[in-house]
Scaffold this motif. Sequence first.
Motif, PDB file in Angstrom:
ATOM      1  N   LEU A 133       0.829  -1.205   0.000  1.00 27.12           N
ATOM      2  CA  LEU A 133       0.000   0.000   0.000  1.00 27.12           C
ATOM      3  C   LEU A 133       0.864   1.254   0.000  1.00 27.12           C
ATOM      4  O   LEU A 133       1.911   1.313   0.642  1.00 27.12           O
ATOM      5  CB  LEU A 133      -0.915   0.023   1.234  1.00 27.12           C
ATOM      6  N   ASP A 134       0.382   2.262  -0.700  1.00 28.08           N
ATOM      7  CA  ASP A 134       1.016   3.577  -0.684  1.00 28.08           C
ATOM      8  C   ASP A 134      -0.103   4.599  -0.845  1.00 28.08           C
ATOM      9  O   ASP A 134      -0.901   4.501  -1.789  1.00 28.08           O
ATOM     10  CB  ASP A 134       2.032   3.705  -1.829  1.00 28.08           C
ATOM     11  N   GLN A 135      -0.187   5.571   0.071  1.00 24.45           N
ATOM     12  CA  GLN A 135      -1.300   6.504  -0.003  1.00 24.45           C
ATOM     13  C   GLN A 135      -0.868   7.924   0.310  1.00 24.45           C
ATOM     14  O   GLN A 135       0.253   8.181   0.768  1.00 24.45           O
ATOM     15  CB  GLN A 135      -2.418   6.084   0.960  1.00 24.45           C
ATOM     16  N   ALA A 136      -1.793   8.855   0.064  1.00 25.70           N
ATOM     17  CA  ALA A 136      -1.517  10.276   0.243  1.00 25.70           C
ATOM     18  C   ALA A 136      -1.382  10.620   1.719  1.00 25.70           C
ATOM     19  O   ALA A 136      -1.889   9.930   2.600  1.00 25.70           O
ATOM     20  CB  ALA A 136      -2.634  11.102  -0.387  1.00 25.70           C
ATOM     21  N   SER A 137      -0.694  11.736   1.979  1.00 26.51           N
ATOM     22  CA  SER A 137      -0.543  12.281   3.319  1.00 26.51           C
ATOM     23  C   SER A 137      -1.255  13.633   3.367  1.00 26.51           C
ATOM     24  O   SER A 137      -1.296  14.356   2.363  1.00 26.51           O
ATOM     25  CB  SER A 137       0.946  12.466   3.649  1.00 26.51           C
ATOM     26  N   PRO A 138      -1.818  14.011   4.523  1.00 19.60           N
ATOM     27  CA  PRO A 138      -2.470  15.321   4.610  1.00 19.60           C
ATOM     28  C   PRO A 138      -1.488  16.478   4.517  1.00 19.60           C
ATOM     29  O   PRO A 138      -1.898  17.627   4.364  1.00 19.60           O
ATOM     30  CB  PRO A 138      -3.155  15.281   5.984  1.00 19.60           C
ATOM     31  N   LEU A 139      -0.190  16.179   4.586  1.00 16.99           N
ATOM     32  CA  LEU A 139       0.820  17.235   4.587  1.00 16.99           C
ATOM     33  C   LEU A 139       1.423  17.501   3.214  1.00 16.99           C
ATOM     34  O   LEU A 139       2.088  18.515   3.025  1.00 16.99           O
ATOM     35  CB  LEU A 139       1.941  16.885   5.577  1.00 16.99           C
ATOM     36  N   GLU A 140       1.214  16.592   2.269  1.00 17.02           N
ATOM     37  CA  GLU A 140       1.793  16.802   0.938  1.00 17.02           C
ATOM     38  C   GLU A 140       0.946  16.105  -0.121  1.00 17.02           C
ATOM     39  O   GLU A 140       0.222  15.151   0.176  1.00 17.02           O
ATOM     40  CB  GLU A 140       3.231  16.281   0.886  1.00 17.02           C
ATOM     41  N   SER A 141       1.047  16.599  -1.336  1.00 16.84           N
ATOM     42  CA  SER A 141       0.272  16.039  -2.440  1.00 16.84           C
ATOM     43  C   SER A 141       0.832  14.674  -2.842  1.00 16.84           C
ATOM     44  O   SER A 141       2.037  14.420  -2.732  1.00 16.84           O
ATOM     45  CB  SER A 141       0.297  16.987  -3.647  1.00 16.84           C
ATOM     46  N   TYR A 142      -0.072  13.833  -3.313  1.00 18.28           N
ATOM     47  CA  TYR A 142       0.342  12.494  -3.734  1.00 18.28           C
ATOM     48  C   TYR A 142       0.897  12.554  -5.157  1.00 18.28           C
ATOM     49  O   TYR A 142       0.355  13.247  -6.027  1.00 18.28           O
ATOM     50  CB  TYR A 142      -0.848  11.537  -3.673  1.00 18.28           C
ATOM     51  N   ALA A 143       1.970  11.831  -5.380  1.00 17.09           N
ATOM     52  CA  ALA A 143       2.605  11.826  -6.703  1.00 17.09           C
ATOM     53  C   ALA A 143       1.664  11.211  -7.736  1.00 17.09           C
ATOM     54  O   ALA A 143       1.071  10.148  -7.508  1.00 17.09           O
ATOM     55  CB  ALA A 143       3.910  11.038  -6.643  1.00 17.09           C
ATOM     56  N   GLN A 144       1.520  11.893  -8.858  1.00 23.65           N
ATOM     57  CA  GLN A 144       0.635  11.427  -9.921  1.00 23.65           C
ATOM     58  C   GLN A 144       1.441  10.713 -11.013  1.00 23.65           C
ATOM     59  O   GLN A 144       2.662  10.856 -11.116  1.00 23.65           O
ATOM     60  CB  GLN A 144      -0.132  12.610 -10.517  1.00 23.65           C
ATOM     61  N   GLY A 145       0.725   9.932 -11.803  1.00 19.18           N
ATOM     62  CA  GLY A 145       1.381   9.182 -12.871  1.00 19.18           C
ATOM     63  C   GLY A 145       1.827  10.083 -14.012  1.00 19.18           C
ATOM     64  O   GLY A 145       1.304  11.187 -14.205  1.00 19.18           O
ATOM     65  N   THR A 146       2.779   9.604 -14.763  1.00 20.28           N
ATOM     66  CA  THR A 146       3.298  10.368 -15.900  1.00 20.28           C
ATOM     67  C   THR A 146       2.584  10.015 -17.196  1.00 20.28           C
ATOM     68  O   THR A 146       2.648  10.763 -18.168  1.00 20.28           O
ATOM     69  CB  THR A 146       4.801  10.099 -16.059  1.00 20.28           C
ATOM     70  N   SER A 147       1.888   8.900 -17.208  1.00 20.35           N
ATOM     71  CA  SER A 147       1.185   8.483 -18.419  1.00 20.35           C
ATOM     72  C   SER A 147      -0.189   9.133 -18.474  1.00 20.35           C
ATOM     73  O   SER A 147      -0.908   9.171 -17.463  1.00 20.35           O
ATOM     74  CB  SER A 147       1.032   6.956 -18.449  1.00 20.35           C
ATOM     75  N   PRO A 148      -0.576   9.653 -19.632  1.00 23.82           N
ATOM     76  CA  PRO A 148      -1.904  10.262 -19.755  1.00 23.82           C
ATOM     77  C   PRO A 148      -3.032   9.255 -19.595  1.00 23.82           C
ATOM     78  O   PRO A 148      -4.182   9.638 -19.381  1.00 23.82           O
ATOM     79  CB  PRO A 148      -1.880  10.854 -21.166  1.00 23.82           C
ATOM     80  N   LEU A 149      -2.719   7.970 -19.693  1.00 25.49           N
ATOM     81  CA  LEU A 149      -3.738   6.941 -19.532  1.00 25.49           C
ATOM     82  C   LEU A 149      -4.033   6.651 -18.061  1.00 25.49           C
ATOM     83  O   LEU A 149      -5.017   5.967 -17.750  1.00 25.49           O
ATOM     84  CB  LEU A 149      -3.292   5.650 -20.231  1.00 25.49           C
ATOM     85  N   GLU A 150      -3.175   7.138 -17.176  1.00 28.39           N
ATOM     86  CA  GLU A 150      -3.371   6.902 -15.753  1.00 28.39           C
ATOM     87  C   GLU A 150      -4.192   8.049 -15.160  1.00 28.39           C
ATOM     88  O   GLU A 150      -3.909   9.226 -15.398  1.00 28.39           O
ATOM     89  CB  GLU A 150      -2.022   6.791 -15.034  1.00 28.39           C
ATOM     90  N   GLY A 151      -5.203   7.687 -14.397  1.00 27.57           N
ATOM     91  CA  GLY A 151      -6.060   8.697 -13.802  1.00 27.57           C
ATOM     92  C   GLY A 151      -5.454   9.306 -12.548  1.00 27.57           C
ATOM     93  O   GLY A 151      -4.433   8.848 -12.024  1.00 27.57           O
ATOM     94  N   SER A 152      -6.104  10.367 -12.056  1.00 32.03           N
ATOM     95  CA  SER A 152      -5.673  10.993 -10.808  1.00 32.03           C
ATOM     96  C   SER A 152      -5.871  10.006  -9.670  1.00 32.03           C
ATOM     97  O   SER A 152      -6.866   9.278  -9.622  1.00 32.03           O
ATOM     98  CB  SER A 152      -6.493  12.265 -10.566  1.00 32.03           C
ATOM     99  N   ARG A 153      -4.925   9.982  -8.743  1.00 23.74           N
ATOM    100  CA  ARG A 153      -5.008   9.004  -7.655  1.00 23.74           C
ATOM    101  C   ARG A 153      -4.534   9.595  -6.326  1.00 23.74           C
ATOM    102  O   ARG A 153      -3.809  10.597  -6.308  1.00 23.74           O
ATOM    103  CB  ARG A 153      -4.197   7.750  -7.995  1.00 23.74           C
ATOM    104  N   VAL A 154      -4.980   8.957  -5.228  1.00 20.29           N
ATOM    105  CA  VAL A 154      -4.536   9.337  -3.886  1.00 20.29           C
ATOM    106  C   VAL A 154      -3.885   8.150  -3.183  1.00 20.29           C
ATOM    107  O   VAL A 154      -3.374   8.291  -2.076  1.00 20.29           O
ATOM    108  CB  VAL A 154      -5.711   9.863  -3.032  1.00 20.29           C
ATOM    109  N   ALA A 155      -3.934   6.979  -3.825  1.00 21.05           N
ATOM    110  CA  ALA A 155      -3.330   5.785  -3.232  1.00 21.05           C
ATOM    111  C   ALA A 155      -3.071   4.764  -4.329  1.00 21.05           C
ATOM    112  O   ALA A 155      -3.691   4.789  -5.398  1.00 21.05           O
ATOM    113  CB  ALA A 155      -4.235   5.188  -2.161  1.00 21.05           C
ATOM    114  N   THR A 156      -2.138   3.865  -4.019  1.00 21.16           N
ATOM    115  CA  THR A 156      -1.800   2.780  -4.949  1.00 21.16           C
ATOM    116  C   THR A 156      -1.793   1.466  -4.184  1.00 21.16           C
ATOM    117  O   THR A 156      -1.231   1.381  -3.083  1.00 21.16           O
ATOM    118  CB  THR A 156      -0.421   3.009  -5.585  1.00 21.16           C
ATOM    119  N   VAL A 157      -2.432   0.473  -4.760  1.00 24.89           N
ATOM    120  CA  VAL A 157      -2.455  -0.870  -4.180  1.00 24.89           C
ATOM    121  C   VAL A 157      -1.825  -1.831  -5.186  1.00 24.89           C
ATOM    122  O   VAL A 157      -2.263  -1.904  -6.342  1.00 24.89           O
ATOM    123  CB  VAL A 157      -3.896  -1.327  -3.865  1.00 24.89           C
ATOM    124  N   VAL A 158      -0.813  -2.524  -4.741  1.00 27.00           N
ATOM    125  CA  VAL A 158      -0.204  -3.577  -5.562  1.00 27.00           C
ATOM    126  C   VAL A 158      -0.449  -4.896  -4.829  1.00 27.00           C
ATOM    127  O   VAL A 158       0.015  -5.073  -3.701  1.00 27.00           O
ATOM    128  CB  VAL A 158       1.305  -3.340  -5.760  1.00 27.00           C
TER     129      VAL A 158
END
Length: 219
Positions: A133-158
């Motif tokens: 798991l990797d998710q956003a923090s209230p203190l900083e913005s979550y890193a977004q994907g570089t591919s235009p096919l990837e949507g905006s996200r606040v967390a990643t689950v692998v």
Amino acid sequence: MRSSKRDAAITVGGAPRVDLLPPEVRAERRAASTTRRTWLGVVVLVAATVVASGAATLGSLSAADDLTVVQSETSTLLAQQAKFSEVRDTQSQVDLIESGQAVGGSTDIDWATYLRSVQGTLPVGVTVTSVSLDQASPLESYAQGTSPLEGSRVATVVFTATSPTLPAVPVWLDGLATLPGFADATPGSVAFSDGVYEATVTMHITADAFSGRFDEKDD
């Protein structure tokens, strides 16, 4: 021959009266009468003074009683204000804690519930064996994907799942798309070992997955 004024003052035919009292007695009587009138005036003055003093005393006692009542009411109000002040201080602390929770928990995701939902979308026989798991923090913005096919996200689950048959990964992705906060999912590698297939999926999640458990509630 004209009569004098003294003769005119003489009453003719009246009863004869003779004042045989000495002048000293008459003077004493006049002095005694004057003394009685003087003492009567003193008594009246003393009585008036006593009445006035009594009225003033009663007024003073009434004012003292009123002051006592006002002081008692003031003390009661101050005591009540002190209690209310304690309540206000406690409420302020509660509000501060709730505000801190609202800020700190603004990016909260109920992962236990969410991962059970992930497992529920997979076909029968497919089991999730590991999760990263990797998710956003209230203190900083979550890193977004570089591919235009990837949507905006606040967390990643692998996650990695095993299947006794060749995984139908597209079916998996269709099931994951029904979850709240689903942004996109990308299949990873598929391997076969010890009679089972093992597949990896990377899934991105939007803010719709936030639990909102610590949001400030309106009264």
